[in-house]
Scaffold this active site. Structure first.
Site, mmCIF file in Angstrom:
data_model
loop_
_atom_site.group_PDB
_atom_site.id
_atom_site.type_symbol
_atom_site.label_atom_id
_atom_site.label_comp_id
_atom_site.label_asym_id
_atom_site.label_seq_id
_atom_site.Cartn_x
_atom_site.Cartn_y
_atom_site.Cartn_z
ATOM 1 N N GLY A 161 8.075 -58.342 91.253
ATOM 2 C CA GLY A 161 8.379 -59.604 90.829
ATOM 3 C C GLY A 161 8.364 -60.870 92.165
ATOM 4 N N GLY A 200 3.134 -56.346 93.169
ATOM 5 C CA GLY A 200 1.753 -56.154 92.748
ATOM 6 C C GLY A 200 1.352 -57.582 92.918
ATOM 7 N N TYR A 218 0.530 -68.584 80.088
ATOM 8 C CA TYR A 218 1.718 -68.912 80.800
ATOM 9 C C TYR A 218 1.919 -70.279 81.125
ATOM 10 C CZ TYR A 218 1.247 -63.603 81.464
ATOM 11 O OH TYR A 218 1.084 -62.359 81.392
ATOM 12 N N CYS A 249 -14.608 -69.942 73.103
ATOM 13 C CA CYS A 249 -14.602 -70.674 71.811
ATOM 14 C C CYS A 249 -13.274 -71.040 71.438
ATOM 15 C CB CYS A 249 -15.191 -70.108 70.921
ATOM 16 S SG CYS A 249 -17.075 -70.215 71.182
ATOM 17 N N TYR A 272 -3.366 -60.257 88.311
ATOM 18 C CA TYR A 272 -3.424 -60.364 86.957
ATOM 19 C C TYR A 272 -4.367 -61.530 86.173
ATOM 20 C CZ TYR A 272 1.161 -58.416 87.678
ATOM 21 O OH TYR A 272 2.255 -57.782 87.941
HETATM 22 N N1 LLP Z 1 7.465 -53.194 88.464
HETATM 23 C C1 LLP Z 1 7.421 -53.135 87.218
HETATM 24 C C2 LLP Z 1 8.330 -52.289 86.621
HETATM 25 C C3 LLP Z 1 6.844 -54.325 86.500
HETATM 26 O O1 LLP Z 1 6.780 -54.631 85.236
HETATM 27 C C4 LLP Z 1 6.096 -55.156 87.222
HETATM 28 C C5 LLP Z 1 5.297 -56.414 86.531
HETATM 29 C C6 LLP Z 1 6.063 -55.070 88.580
HETATM 30 C C7 LLP Z 1 6.895 -54.024 89.179
HETATM 31 C C8 LLP Z 1 5.250 -55.866 89.434
HETATM 32 O O2 LLP Z 1 5.646 -57.274 89.477
HETATM 33 P P1 LLP Z 1 4.677 -58.148 90.527
HETATM 34 O O3 LLP Z 1 4.985 -57.935 91.836
HETATM 35 O O4 LLP Z 1 3.489 -58.260 90.418
HETATM 36 O O5 LLP Z 1 5.068 -59.556 90.089
HETATM 37 N N2 LLP Z 1 0.926 -60.762 83.607
HETATM 38 C C9 LLP Z 1 2.130 -61.468 84.099
HETATM 39 C C10 LLP Z 1 2.812 -60.910 85.067
HETATM 40 C C11 LLP Z 1 3.409 -59.518 84.400
HETATM 41 C C12 LLP Z 1 4.158 -58.586 85.154
HETATM 42 C C13 LLP Z 1 4.513 -57.174 84.625
HETATM 43 N N3 LLP Z 1 5.381 -56.290 85.431
HETATM 44 C C14 LLP Z 1 1.592 -62.600 84.842
HETATM 45 O O6 LLP Z 1 0.269 -62.945 84.927
HETATM 46 O O7 LLP Z 1 2.167 -63.609 85.608
#
Ligand code: LLP
Length: 435
Positions: free
Chosen positions: A251, A295, A337, A364, A393
């Site tokens: 996150g 991520g 979002y 579309c 993403y």
């Molecule tokens: N760990 C878990 C258990 C997660 O659910 C997630 C993201 C991460 C790690 C990695 O989070 P990051 O470091 O990438 O922020 N589609 C959305 C984001 C969804 C994230 C879902 N889980 C967007 O485009 O903002």
């Protein structure tokens, strides 16, 4: 001014004002590979991996960085993450299959998700996955049975929901009580799950995990949740819970626009680790291994999407739409979002424009807009635009809506470009169809 802070580290502008990434001119890339195309800067990816490893291990040597594959993965990138010494967080049989195909050490793979199927659990367990992060009572039972029938004792973590709001978009908030993810500490589910797991014959409970949401621009939610979950874990020492691993998830935020100021990786590391050590010291708990799951913050800043301008529609006194050859099929984030992005003209990347435009996609839907009312130099049909911070993403959430093929992915480094995913063809689109 060129918003360098949201572009990959190697980004520069040549003497003609053209955007260059990884030593490759973006106009040449657009010409060679066509548009839309996603360009990933290998130096940024590797530097972000190294920075995470360094910042966490320097303050907490017993730590491991797991790349959250959902942000985007394919075999070529999985090899890079392996070379950089990261583990992987996967959330589907598909992501696990990519790890396997890339020769990733599967004992360094953690399987998350709120509803893993029995097939996914069986295949990952038989494939020798490192850990399964269990998310529900149903999964505890199914996994214990699968482990039994495979003659295995599977290492697991339990995902708890600490009930802490990280103040991000509702769709990407996970660690609150009203969430499909994890066992809530507040309701007593987490306690019951831990006790159940400790008694399960074929499961070895070795740690706890939480993930609050994404992206999180504040440090306080990590501090509060880390403290709360460690205190919670300490209550089960007499029950036999030996917390060997602890994960505060991912996150970590990135800047999408020039005005956003996310914390540095060292800030996140500092707040998580100082809370962990002080809470463990106070409770007389041994320090567990720390797992973190970035991520977005690894792949996001490395990616730039290139599109070509097609139709331009100026509605006097209303809005000027500049349509490009991609859109919500390759980047759903603005529609889903209300995400905002910087946009530059690849041929005039150093120029602040005064033409107020809305960048629309080709899908579309009226909601298929990539950026609303932004200022750019006057664009003409055929011009290339670049959208930075697009590595996470975007390709991973891409669809074939309207049966548009998904774009290729190019890895750039030292002036060389390498195709790591080709553009889909019309044949690909019909590959699974049965006539
Ligand atoms: N760990 C878990 C258990 C997660 O659910 C997630 C993201 C991460 C790690 C990695 O989070 P990051 O470091 O990438 O922020 N589609 C959305 C984001 C969804 C994230 C879902 N889980 C967007 O485009 O903002």
């Amino acid at each position: 001014m060129f918003p360098k802070q949201v572009f990959p580290e190697t980004s520069e502008i040549d003497s003609n004002g053209r955007l260059v990434i990884g030593g490759c001119n973006t106009l040449d890339l657009a010409e060679e590979f066509g548009t839309p195309v996603y360009v990933i800067d290998e130096v940024t990816v590797r530097n972000r991996c190294q920075e995470f490893v360094k910042e966490f291990s320097s303050v907490y040597p017993n730590s491991k960085v797991l790349y959250a594959s959902k942000a985007y993965i394919n075999p070529a990138l999985a090899k890079i993450f392996n070379e950089e010494g990261l583990g992987l967080d996967v959330v589907s049989g598909g992501e696990f299959a990519v790890a396997k195909a890339a020769g990733f050490p599967l004992e360094e793979v953690y399987f998350h998700g709120n509803n893993k199927t029995p097939d996914e659990l069986t295949q990952s367990l038989q494939g020798g996955i490192g850990r399964i992060v269990v998310d529900s009572f149903h999964e505890l039972e199914v996994l214990n049975d699968i482990a039994l029938s495979n003659g295995k004792i599977q290492d697991i973590l339990i995902r708890v929901s600490p009930g802490i709001d990280p103040h991000t978009h509702a769709y990407t908030t996970t660690g609150i009580i009203d969430s499909k993810f994890g066992f809530s500490i507040q309701t007593g589910d987490a306690e019951n799950a831990i006790k159940w797991a400790l008694n399960a014959e074929n499961l070895e409970l070795i740690g706890l995990h939480f993930h609050l949401g994404s992206p999180i621009f504040e440090l306080e939610p990590y501090t509060a949740a880390t403290d709360l979950v460690l205190r919670f874990a300490a209550q089960f020492r007499e029950n036999g819970l030996n917390l060997r691993e602890f994960s505060p998830g991912g996150g970590f935020a990135i800047a999408y626009t020039r005005d956003q100021m996310p914390p540095d990786i060292s800030d996140y590391a500092g707040c998580i680790v100082s809370t962990m050590t002080s809470t463990c010291d106070e409770l007389g708990m041994e320090y567990p291994k720390l797992l973190i799951e970035p991520g977005r913050s690894i792949i996001g800043p490395a990616g730039v999407a290139l599109y070509k301008v097609g139709a331009i529609k100026d509605i006097p006194g209303v809005r000027k739409y500049v349509s490009v050859d991609g859109g919500m099929g390759d980047n759903i984030r603005p529609a889903l979002y209300q995400a905002e992005y910087e946009v530059v003209s690849a041929a005039q990347a150093d120029r602040d424009g005064d033409d107020k435009v809305t960048i629309a996609g080709k899908y579309c839907e009226s909601g298929d807009v990539l950026a609303t009312d932004i200022f750019l130099p006057r664009l003409s049909s055929g011009d290339v635009i670049a959208i930075p911070a697009s590595g996470a993403y975007c390709p991973s959430m891409a669809s074939n809506y309207n049966l548009n093929p998904r774009p290729p992915i190019i890895l750039v480094k030292d002036g060389a470009s390498r195709l790591i995913r080709r553009r889909e063809s019309y044949e690909d689109l019909m590959y699974c169809d049965v006539v």
